[in-house]
Design a protein around this motif. Structure first.
Motif, PDB file in Angstrom:
ATOM      1  N   PRO A  21      45.443  37.124  44.658  1.00  0.00           N
ATOM      2  CA  PRO A  21      44.191  37.327  45.395  1.00  0.00           C
ATOM      3  C   PRO A  21      43.124  36.344  44.919  1.00  0.00           C
ATOM      4  CG  PRO A  21      44.564  39.125  43.851  1.00  0.00           C
ATOM      5  CD  PRO A  21      45.776  38.254  43.819  1.00  0.00           C
ATOM      6  N   THR A  27      37.041  41.305  44.080  1.00  0.00           N
ATOM      7  CA  THR A  27      38.312  41.450  43.372  1.00  0.00           C
ATOM      8  C   THR A  27      38.159  41.412  41.852  1.00  0.00           C
ATOM      9  OG1 THR A  27      38.733  39.082  43.534  1.00  0.00           O
ATOM     10  CG2 THR A  27      39.718  40.498  45.225  1.00  0.00           C
ATOM     11  N   ALA A  32      38.469  47.165  40.967  1.00  0.00           N
ATOM     12  CA  ALA A  32      39.338  46.358  41.823  1.00  0.00           C
ATOM     13  C   ALA A  32      40.167  45.372  41.004  1.00  0.00           C
ATOM     14  CB  ALA A  32      38.503  45.611  42.853  1.00  0.00           C
ATOM     15  N   TYR A  33      39.670  44.978  39.850  1.00  0.00           N
ATOM     16  CA  TYR A  33      40.379  44.016  38.997  1.00  0.00           C
ATOM     17  C   TYR A  33      41.728  44.590  38.541  1.00  0.00           C
ATOM     18  CZ  TYR A  33      41.405  41.139  34.921  1.00  0.00           C
ATOM     19  OH  TYR A  33      42.022  40.330  34.002  1.00  0.00           O
ATOM     20  N   GLU A  35      43.353  47.032  39.894  1.00  0.00           N
ATOM     21  CA  GLU A  35      44.160  47.240  41.087  1.00  0.00           C
ATOM     22  C   GLU A  35      44.842  45.929  41.521  1.00  0.00           C
ATOM     23  OE1 GLU A  35      42.830  48.720  45.268  1.00  0.00           O
ATOM     24  OE2 GLU A  35      42.232  50.195  43.744  1.00  0.00           O
ATOM     25  N   ALA A  36      44.091  44.842  41.475  1.00  0.00           N
ATOM     26  CA  ALA A  36      44.646  43.540  41.860  1.00  0.00           C
ATOM     27  C   ALA A  36      45.714  43.095  40.864  1.00  0.00           C
ATOM     28  CB  ALA A  36      43.538  42.502  41.953  1.00  0.00           C
ATOM     29  N   GLU A  39      49.050  44.780  41.480  1.00  0.00           N
ATOM     30  CA  GLU A  39      49.771  44.297  42.662  1.00  0.00           C
ATOM     31  C   GLU A  39      50.493  42.967  42.406  1.00  0.00           C
ATOM     32  OE1 GLU A  39      47.063  44.067  45.889  1.00  0.00           O
ATOM     33  OE2 GLU A  39      46.701  46.219  45.920  1.00  0.00           O
ATOM     34  N   ARG A  46      49.488  36.611  37.125  1.00  0.00           N
ATOM     35  CA  ARG A  46      48.547  37.545  36.495  1.00  0.00           C
ATOM     36  C   ARG A  46      47.653  36.829  35.493  1.00  0.00           C
ATOM     37  NH1 ARG A  46      52.286  41.617  34.161  1.00  0.00           N
ATOM     38  NH2 ARG A  46      53.796  40.827  35.584  1.00  0.00           N
ATOM     39  N   PHE A  49      45.185  34.680  37.412  1.00  0.00           N
ATOM     40  CA  PHE A  49      44.146  35.501  38.030  1.00  0.00           C
ATOM     41  C   PHE A  49      43.140  35.975  36.980  1.00  0.00           C
ATOM     42  CE2 PHE A  49      42.565  39.675  39.495  1.00  0.00           C
ATOM     43  CZ  PHE A  49      41.893  39.239  40.630  1.00  0.00           C
ATOM     44  N   CYS A  53      39.233  35.008  37.053  1.00  0.00           N
ATOM     45  CA  CYS A  53      38.191  36.043  37.087  1.00  0.00           C
ATOM     46  C   CYS A  53      37.197  35.851  35.935  1.00  0.00           C
ATOM     47  CB  CYS A  53      38.800  37.439  37.019  1.00  0.00           C
ATOM     48  SG  CYS A  53      39.114  38.138  38.643  1.00  0.00           S
TER      49      CYS A  53
END
Length: 75
Positions: A21, A27, A32-33, A35-36, A39, A46, A49, A53
């Motif tokens: 994402p 996100t 939400a972090y 949760e993302a 996924e 990962r 991401f 972030c």
């Protein structure tokens, strides 16, 4: 017949993509972090991401500023 099989294959593979994402305010928010991250299947995605972030949060913090006027005797 061939078109039907090809279409079924494309539709079937569309759900298998492990796309990362986009890191943004939505996100990278605390709820939400996680949760993302849950996924994302690939460990490398990962980690990427997570780093993106962190970079996004640092950039957001750099943009926040507050005007502090000088004291009158410093002119």
């Amino acid at each position: 017949m061939k078109k039907t099989i090809l279409l079924a294959l494309v539709v079937g593979l569309a759900g298998c993509s492990d796309a990362m994402p986009e890191p943004n305010a939505a996100t990278c928010a605390p709820g939400a972090y996680e949760e993302a991250l849950a996924e994302i299947r690939s460990k490398s995605h990962r980690l990427a991401f997570t780093e993106e972030c962190k970079s996004f949060q640092r950039a957001e913090n750099m943009r926040k500023w507050e005007f502090k006027p000088s004291s009158p005797d410093r002119y």
